[in-house]
Scaffold this active site. Sequence first.
Site, PDB file in Angstrom:
ATOM      1  N   ASP A 121       0.862  -1.179   0.000  1.00 32.99           N
ATOM      2  CA  ASP A 121       0.000   0.000   0.000  1.00 32.99           C
ATOM      3  C   ASP A 121       0.897   1.228   0.000  1.00 32.99           C
ATOM      4  O   ASP A 121       1.989   1.207   0.577  1.00 32.99           O
ATOM      5  CB  ASP A 121      -0.904   0.009   1.241  1.00 32.99           C
ATOM      6  CG  ASP A 121      -1.999  -1.047   1.185  1.00 32.99           C
ATOM      7  OD1 ASP A 121      -2.393  -1.436   0.075  1.00 32.99           O
ATOM      8  OD2 ASP A 121      -2.451  -1.476   2.255  1.00 32.99           O
ATOM      9  N   ASP A 142      -7.008  -1.508  -4.430  1.00 34.10           N
ATOM     10  CA  ASP A 142      -8.077  -1.170  -3.486  1.00 34.10           C
ATOM     11  C   ASP A 142      -9.096  -0.229  -4.131  1.00 34.10           C
ATOM     12  O   ASP A 142     -10.305  -0.373  -3.932  1.00 34.10           O
ATOM     13  CB  ASP A 142      -7.502  -0.522  -2.229  1.00 34.10           C
ATOM     14  CG  ASP A 142      -6.589  -1.455  -1.449  1.00 34.10           C
ATOM     15  OD1 ASP A 142      -6.742  -2.685  -1.571  1.00 34.10           O
ATOM     16  OD2 ASP A 142      -5.716  -0.939  -0.727  1.00 34.10           O
TER      17      ASP A 142
END
Length: 179
Positions: A121, A142
Amino acid sequence: MKKKAQLIIFDLILLVLLVFADQYTKYLAVINLKNQPAYSIIDGVFEFNYLENVGAAFGMLPNQKVFFVFIAIVFLCVIAFVIWKTPVKRKFISLHILLTMISAGAIGNMIDRLRLNYVVDFIYVPIVRLFGQPFPIFNIADILVTVPTAILIILIMFVYKDADFEFLSFKQRKYRELK
């Protein structure tokens, strides 16, 4: 059947491009952000901040790789079934695109889990808070899962009718209905 094949090929090309974009941005994050301080784009609003996420959204259920991969495979099978069964009609093009985007996001994060045992991330929006807490760091995959899912929910609630999804029924249609 020719139009169906063309649409499936379009879906596959879009899927490959989106998975590539996700994986490439994660690669860039690893080589440019790992072990580095956060890189601010707009102070207090938007920054790149490297994180190795061993859980799901918001870091929930840490170290559950097998569970996440299993769930992703089940969802991908359901999505593939729906895409395959969806009629080739203009009103379902958005359904194809949204489901392909969701699939690409699921595959992108699944690749990370299988290859690295965590998800990379790197996008952080510190100005956004959720229940008083900073919004989690996320990635392109995401975004590809959450945004199209939200749009799909809105379409199902306000645009599509129940009859639009009869093609997903397991009931046998009578011969005269097929004419």
